[in-house]
Write a protein that holds these residues in place. Structure first.
Motif, PDB file in Angstrom:
ATOM      1  N   ARG A 154       0.841  -1.208   0.000  1.00 29.69           N
ATOM      2  CA  ARG A 154       0.000   0.000   0.000  1.00 29.69           C
ATOM      3  C   ARG A 154       0.868   1.247   0.000  1.00 29.69           C
ATOM      4  NH1 ARG A 154      -4.577  -1.603   4.410  1.00 29.69           N
ATOM      5  NH2 ARG A 154      -5.686  -3.058   3.058  1.00 29.69           N
ATOM      6  N   GLN A 155       1.998   1.158   0.667  1.00 29.38           N
ATOM      7  CA  GLN A 155       2.917   2.299   0.718  1.00 29.38           C
ATOM      8  C   GLN A 155       3.315   2.714  -0.697  1.00 29.38           C
ATOM      9  OE1 GLN A 155       6.752   1.454   2.427  1.00 29.38           O
ATOM     10  NE2 GLN A 155       7.307   3.603   2.617  1.00 29.38           N
ATOM     11  N   TRP A 156       3.693   1.739  -1.551  1.00 32.03           N
ATOM     12  CA  TRP A 156       4.090   2.053  -2.922  1.00 32.03           C
ATOM     13  C   TRP A 156       2.906   2.608  -3.703  1.00 32.03           C
ATOM     14  CZ3 TRP A 156       7.535   3.623  -6.043  1.00 32.03           C
ATOM     15  CH2 TRP A 156       7.328   3.572  -7.413  1.00 32.03           C
ATOM     16  N   SER A 157       1.727   2.020  -3.537  1.00 29.21           N
ATOM     17  CA  SER A 157       0.547   2.499  -4.268  1.00 29.21           C
ATOM     18  C   SER A 157       0.260   3.958  -3.944  1.00 29.21           C
ATOM     19  CB  SER A 157      -0.682   1.660  -3.918  1.00 29.21           C
ATOM     20  OG  SER A 157      -0.506   0.361  -4.364  1.00 29.21           O
ATOM     21  N   ALA A 158       0.292   4.307  -2.666  1.00 26.13           N
ATOM     22  CA  ALA A 158       0.032   5.690  -2.265  1.00 26.13           C
ATOM     23  C   ALA A 158       1.134   6.619  -2.753  1.00 26.13           C
ATOM     24  CB  ALA A 158      -0.084   5.767  -0.746  1.00 26.13           C
ATOM     25  N   LEU A 159       2.374   6.178  -2.645  1.00 25.54           N
ATOM     26  CA  LEU A 159       3.512   6.981  -3.082  1.00 25.54           C
ATOM     27  C   LEU A 159       3.452   7.228  -4.585  1.00 25.54           C
ATOM     28  CD1 LEU A 159       6.016   8.239  -1.803  1.00 25.54           C
ATOM     29  CD2 LEU A 159       7.217   6.102  -2.208  1.00 25.54           C
ATOM     30  N   ARG A 160       3.171   6.178  -5.338  1.00 26.08           N
ATOM     31  CA  ARG A 160       3.073   6.278  -6.795  1.00 26.08           C
ATOM     32  C   ARG A 160       1.981   7.273  -7.191  1.00 26.08           C
ATOM     33  NH1 ARG A 160       0.013   4.217 -10.793  1.00 26.08           N
ATOM     34  NH2 ARG A 160       1.055   3.841 -12.772  1.00 26.08           N
ATOM     35  N   ALA A 203      11.609   4.569  -0.881  1.00 24.70           N
ATOM     36  CA  ALA A 203      10.322   5.122  -0.469  1.00 24.70           C
ATOM     37  C   ALA A 203      10.330   6.647  -0.350  1.00 24.70           C
ATOM     38  CB  ALA A 203       9.895   4.495   0.853  1.00 24.70           C
ATOM     39  N   TYR A 204      11.350   7.325  -0.880  1.00 25.52           N
ATOM     40  CA  TYR A 204      11.404   8.781  -0.836  1.00 25.52           C
ATOM     41  C   TYR A 204      10.775   9.368  -2.097  1.00 25.52           C
ATOM     42  CZ  TYR A 204      14.571   8.570   3.145  1.00 25.52           C
ATOM     43  OH  TYR A 204      15.113   8.341   4.377  1.00 25.52           O
ATOM     44  N   ALA A 205       9.807  10.239  -1.908  1.00 23.78           N
ATOM     45  CA  ALA A 205       9.129  10.862  -3.051  1.00 23.78           C
ATOM     46  C   ALA A 205      10.097  11.708  -3.879  1.00 23.78           C
ATOM     47  CB  ALA A 205       7.962  11.712  -2.575  1.00 23.78           C
ATOM     48  N   ASN A 206      11.124  12.269  -3.232  1.00 22.75           N
ATOM     49  CA  ASN A 206      12.105  13.086  -3.966  1.00 22.75           C
ATOM     50  C   ASN A 206      12.967  12.246  -4.894  1.00 22.75           C
ATOM     51  OD1 ASN A 206      11.159  15.343  -2.701  1.00 22.75           O
ATOM     52  ND2 ASN A 206      12.735  15.328  -1.108  1.00 22.75           N
ATOM     53  N   ASN A 207      12.968  10.938  -4.705  1.00 21.61           N
ATOM     54  CA  ASN A 207      13.738  10.042  -5.577  1.00 21.61           C
ATOM     55  C   ASN A 207      12.851   9.425  -6.659  1.00 21.61           C
ATOM     56  OD1 ASN A 207      16.140   8.631  -6.350  1.00 21.61           O
ATOM     57  ND2 ASN A 207      15.273   6.790  -5.430  1.00 21.61           N
ATOM     58  N   LEU A 208      11.642   9.926  -6.823  1.00 17.86           N
ATOM     59  CA  LEU A 208      10.704   9.382  -7.805  1.00 17.86           C
ATOM     60  C   LEU A 208      10.295  10.443  -8.806  1.00 17.86           C
ATOM     61  CD1 LEU A 208       8.411   7.445  -5.328  1.00 17.86           C
ATOM     62  CD2 LEU A 208      10.116   6.465  -6.850  1.00 17.86           C
ATOM     63  N   LEU A 242       0.320  12.625  -9.333  1.00  9.32           N
ATOM     64  CA  LEU A 242      -0.405  13.882  -9.181  1.00  9.32           C
ATOM     65  C   LEU A 242       0.558  15.067  -9.101  1.00  9.32           C
ATOM     66  CD1 LEU A 242      -3.177  12.736  -6.687  1.00  9.32           C
ATOM     67  CD2 LEU A 242      -3.428  13.259  -9.123  1.00  9.32           C
ATOM     68  N   ARG A 243       1.655  14.898  -8.366  1.00 12.35           N
ATOM     69  CA  ARG A 243       2.652  15.969  -8.236  1.00 12.35           C
ATOM     70  C   ARG A 243       3.219  16.360  -9.603  1.00 12.35           C
ATOM     71  NH1 ARG A 243       8.174  14.104  -5.939  1.00 12.35           N
ATOM     72  NH2 ARG A 243       8.348  13.475  -8.115  1.00 12.35           N
ATOM     73  N   ASP A 244       3.544  15.351 -10.420  1.00 12.19           N
ATOM     74  CA  ASP A 244       4.155  15.601 -11.728  1.00 12.19           C
ATOM     75  C   ASP A 244       3.124  15.763 -12.841  1.00 12.19           C
ATOM     76  OD1 ASP A 244       6.558  15.423 -10.424  1.00 12.19           O
ATOM     77  OD2 ASP A 244       7.055  13.423 -11.182  1.00 12.19           O
ATOM     78  N   GLN A 245       1.849  15.708 -12.482  1.00  8.74           N
ATOM     79  CA  GLN A 245       0.728  15.920 -13.413  1.00  8.74           C
ATOM     80  C   GLN A 245       0.755  14.952 -14.590  1.00  8.74           C
ATOM     81  OE1 GLN A 245       1.195  20.072 -14.317  1.00  8.74           O
ATOM     82  NE2 GLN A 245       0.178  20.689 -12.417  1.00  8.74           N
TER      83      GLN A 245
END
Length: 171
Positions: A73-79, A119-124, A84-87
């Protein structure tokens, strides 16, 4: 009551009784078609899938842990948050001034190279299929990731612009 279907031959509209796939005129293709279906069924059997997952995808504990992470679930939410952040736009194309839609969320620094950043959003970042192929090839050359490769002691590139410059320089 017998069942019918159309002949599989291109531009042939003749009706064929089940279980055949070709009409009398094109029946010479039937054996070849059946063989092709059997080859496909063999390659898509559970044993084939099991071999792929155990031998190729989950070839060691680190790769098995990676595969498990992508089903959490962590990956699903992060993804979802990164999309959404990158539109839903490829950030690698954006770095060179193009606008391309993307649905894949990619690790800037690969998990295989530094698992702590998984799991860091800044690395995605969102990436399109064309850039993903190029980046994967580049990662294999630069970091040494991928099956059969040896990880190299190189510095991590943390920004998309640095990676794009390095990818272009390597072409």
């Amino acid at each position: 009551m017998p069942r019918f279907r159309r002949c599989r031959q291109a531009r042939c509209h003749a009706m064929v009784e089940f279980p055949n796939h070709y009409c009398d005129e094109h029946f010479e293709h039937e054996a070849e078609y059946q063989e092709q279906r059997q080859r496909w069924a063999r390659s898509h059997s559970k044993t084939y899938t099991h071999k792929y997952n155990v031998v190729t995808r989950n070839r060691d504990d680190a790769k098995a842990d990676q595969a498990k992470f992508y089903r959490t679930r962590q990956w699903s939410a992060l993804r979802k948050s990164v999309l959404l952040r990158d539109q839903y736009l490829c950030q690698y194309c954006k770095a060179v001034g193009k606008v391309t839609p993307g649905k894949t969320v990619d690790h800037i620094v690969p998990i295989e190279f530094d698992a702590r950043l998984k799991a860091y959003a800044n690395n995605l970042a969102v990436i399109c299929p064309a850039c993903h192929r190029l980046k994967t090839d580049w990662e294999q050359r630069y970091y040494g990731t991928g099956q059969g490769n040896q990880l190299r002691p190189v510095g991590e590139l943390h920004t998309i612009n640095d990676i794009v410059v390095a990818m272009i320089a390597r072409k």
